[in-house]
Design a protein around this motif. Structure first.
Motif, mmCIF file in Angstrom:
data_model
loop_
_atom_site.group_PDB
_atom_site.id
_atom_site.type_symbol
_atom_site.label_atom_id
_atom_site.label_comp_id
_atom_site.label_asym_id
_atom_site.label_seq_id
_atom_site.Cartn_x
_atom_site.Cartn_y
_atom_site.Cartn_z
ATOM 1 N N PHE A 5 -47.112 -36.144 37.828
ATOM 2 C CA PHE A 5 -47.503 -34.755 37.621
ATOM 3 C C PHE A 5 -48.122 -34.530 36.245
ATOM 4 O O PHE A 5 -48.907 -33.591 36.071
ATOM 5 C CB PHE A 5 -46.288 -33.841 37.803
ATOM 6 C CG PHE A 5 -45.630 -34.003 39.147
ATOM 7 C CD1 PHE A 5 -46.317 -33.660 40.302
ATOM 8 C CD2 PHE A 5 -44.365 -34.528 39.262
ATOM 9 C CE1 PHE A 5 -45.733 -33.810 41.540
ATOM 10 C CE2 PHE A 5 -43.767 -34.685 40.498
ATOM 11 C CZ PHE A 5 -44.458 -34.328 41.648
ATOM 12 N N ALA A 6 -47.772 -35.345 35.279
ATOM 13 C CA ALA A 6 -48.346 -35.236 33.930
ATOM 14 C C ALA A 6 -48.898 -36.584 33.493
ATOM 15 O O ALA A 6 -48.870 -36.928 32.322
ATOM 16 C CB ALA A 6 -47.302 -34.734 32.944
ATOM 17 N N GLY A 7 -49.378 -37.356 34.442
ATOM 18 C CA GLY A 7 -49.856 -38.699 34.152
ATOM 19 C C GLY A 7 -48.787 -39.736 34.433
ATOM 20 O O GLY A 7 -47.666 -39.419 34.814
ATOM 21 N N GLU A 15 -53.170 -41.212 31.371
ATOM 22 C CA GLU A 15 -53.157 -39.760 31.321
ATOM 23 C C GLU A 15 -53.975 -39.139 32.444
ATOM 24 O O GLU A 15 -53.810 -37.953 32.758
ATOM 25 C CB GLU A 15 -53.701 -39.281 29.975
ATOM 26 C CG GLU A 15 -52.838 -39.675 28.775
ATOM 27 C CD GLU A 15 -53.396 -39.150 27.472
ATOM 28 O OE1 GLU A 15 -54.496 -38.559 27.496
ATOM 29 O OE2 GLU A 15 -52.745 -39.323 26.423
ATOM 30 N N ASP A 16 -54.872 -39.930 33.049
ATOM 31 C CA ASP A 16 -55.740 -39.381 34.087
ATOM 32 C C ASP A 16 -55.109 -39.455 35.474
ATOM 33 O O ASP A 16 -55.741 -39.092 36.463
ATOM 34 C CB ASP A 16 -57.080 -40.121 34.096
ATOM 35 C CG ASP A 16 -56.918 -41.617 34.378
ATOM 36 O OD1 ASP A 16 -55.777 -42.119 34.279
ATOM 37 O OD2 ASP A 16 -57.933 -42.265 34.688
ATOM 38 N N ARG A 18 -52.518 -38.397 38.533
ATOM 39 C CA ARG A 18 -51.924 -37.166 39.044
ATOM 40 C C ARG A 18 -51.071 -37.481 40.278
ATOM 41 O O ARG A 18 -51.262 -38.517 40.920
ATOM 42 C CB ARG A 18 -53.009 -36.132 39.399
ATOM 43 C CG ARG A 18 -53.689 -35.517 38.178
ATOM 44 C CD ARG A 18 -52.699 -34.727 37.340
ATOM 45 N NE ARG A 18 -53.300 -34.115 36.164
ATOM 46 C CZ ARG A 18 -53.313 -34.673 34.959
ATOM 47 N NH1 ARG A 18 -52.781 -35.872 34.781
ATOM 48 N NH2 ARG A 18 -53.855 -34.051 33.947
ATOM 49 N N THR A 20 -49.640 -37.890 43.823
ATOM 50 C CA THR A 20 -50.311 -38.132 45.105
ATOM 51 C C THR A 20 -49.280 -38.445 46.181
ATOM 52 O O THR A 20 -48.196 -38.956 45.902
ATOM 53 C CB THR A 20 -51.293 -39.315 45.021
ATOM 54 O OG1 THR A 20 -50.583 -40.471 44.558
ATOM 55 C CG2 THR A 20 -52.440 -39.023 44.081
ATOM 56 N N TRP A 153 -57.990 -39.236 38.289
ATOM 57 C CA TRP A 153 -58.272 -37.903 38.808
ATOM 58 C C TRP A 153 -58.813 -36.961 37.742
ATOM 59 O O TRP A 153 -59.446 -35.956 38.066
ATOM 60 C CB TRP A 153 -57.005 -37.313 39.424
ATOM 61 C CG TRP A 153 -56.644 -37.952 40.726
ATOM 62 C CD1 TRP A 153 -55.715 -38.916 40.938
ATOM 63 C CD2 TRP A 153 -57.236 -37.698 42.003
ATOM 64 N NE1 TRP A 153 -55.684 -39.289 42.260
ATOM 65 C CE2 TRP A 153 -56.609 -38.550 42.937
ATOM 66 C CE3 TRP A 153 -58.239 -36.836 42.439
ATOM 67 C CZ2 TRP A 153 -56.961 -38.554 44.289
ATOM 68 C CZ3 TRP A 153 -58.576 -36.845 43.786
ATOM 69 C CH2 TRP A 153 -57.941 -37.688 44.693
ATOM 70 N N VAL A 154 -58.542 -37.249 36.488
ATOM 71 C CA VAL A 154 -59.044 -36.394 35.417
ATOM 72 C C VAL A 154 -60.295 -37.032 34.842
ATOM 73 O O VAL A 154 -60.245 -38.052 34.153
ATOM 74 C CB VAL A 154 -57.975 -36.217 34.305
ATOM 75 C CG1 VAL A 154 -58.506 -35.308 33.199
ATOM 76 C CG2 VAL A 154 -56.703 -35.650 34.888
#
Length: 265
Positions: A5-7, A15-16, A18, A20, A153-154
């Motif tokens: 949820f926060a990497g 960090e990117d 998320r 799943t 994802w980021v």
């Protein structure tokens, strides 16, 4: 399920990433999601333990657990199976609170040494690995596959002028499992115990307007071969794949009318 949820933290540090949920079919229920959430905690612990063993070049003899989740015996058994090491459960699960009490007792002289306190620790349960190596390797392979899909994802979005569609990206419609098809490529399993096997990756080459009234997830269905509903669904899926779209539409309409008629009765 990958609860990023926060990497993703140790040992991935992404960090990117998320959160799943991967591999869902129509047969999964909220019970499967709850079990996946518990399993993800064991898988994340395994990732950290594996990194510790690699850095220290030492094999863990056992794991001592505590906290609220330690009251869940199925989770502890799964942790032992995944990590392939014994898991020890304490008589008092709130180790942090007990430690604060011990520290206060030492400060006022109620206890005289840490050796005295060490004698107070009692084991209330022990879970030993019982999972077949092949099953463990498959679960770890699926977990690592899900972790890879949780990353990236980021980002800044698609490049300017880039085509956006279902065909963008390798494996946009890929799946594991042959279904009688020839593999288009092969994925190398990540490092780890029993993870050296290569699994073929298959891509569905049906046209965009082809039939979609089937589930292409044989391996999930194989996990519960005793379920009559699943067996019936697999037979129905095979029949559905052999029928043209108009026939499938007609069958669906007739089925809907039959259900409506029965409901009125």
């Amino acid at each position: 399920m990958v609860p990023a949820f926060a990497g993703l933290f140790a040992p991935h540090w992404r960090e990117d990433a998320r959160g799943t949920i991967c591999g869902l079919t129509a047969f999964h229920t909220r019970a499967h999601l709850a079990k996946a959430a518990l399993d993800s905690a064991a898988f994340q612990a395994y990732d950290v333990l594996e990194a510790m063993e690699k850095d220290s070049s030492k094999r863990l003899g056992s794991i001592k657990v505590d906290g609220g989740m330690s009251v869940n015996s199925p989770l502890l058994q799964f942790q032992a199976d995944v990590a392939d090491v014994a898991v020890s459960k304490p008589a008092i699960p709130e180790t942090t609170a007990v430690g604060a009490c011990y520290a206060a007792g030492l400060a006022v002289g109620f206890w005289h040494s840490t050796d005295e306190l060490a004698q107070k620790w009692k084991e209330s349960g022990r879970f030993v690995p019982a999972m077949p190596p092949a099953q463990r390797a498959r679960l770890l392979w699926d977990w690592n596959k899900a972790v890879r899909r949780a990353m990236g994802w980021v980002d800044g979005g698609p490049p300017a002028g880039a085509a956006v569609g279902a065909s963008v990206g390798v494996g946009a419609r890929g799946d594991i499992g042959s279904g009688g098809r020839e593999p288009k490529s092969v994925l190398e399993a990540p490092e780890g115990p029993g993870m050296g096997k290569k699994y073929p990756v298959f891509f569905d080459d049906e046209p965009a307007d082809g039939p979609r009234a089937y589930f292409d997830d044989d391996e999930v269905l194989d996990q519960d071969r005793k379920g009559g509903l699943r067996k019936a669904a697999r037979k129905a899926n095979k029949v559905a794949r052999s029928l043209p779209p108009l026939v499938l539409l007609a069958v669906g309409v007739l089925g809907g009318l039959a259900v409506a008629k029965l409901t009125k009765k």
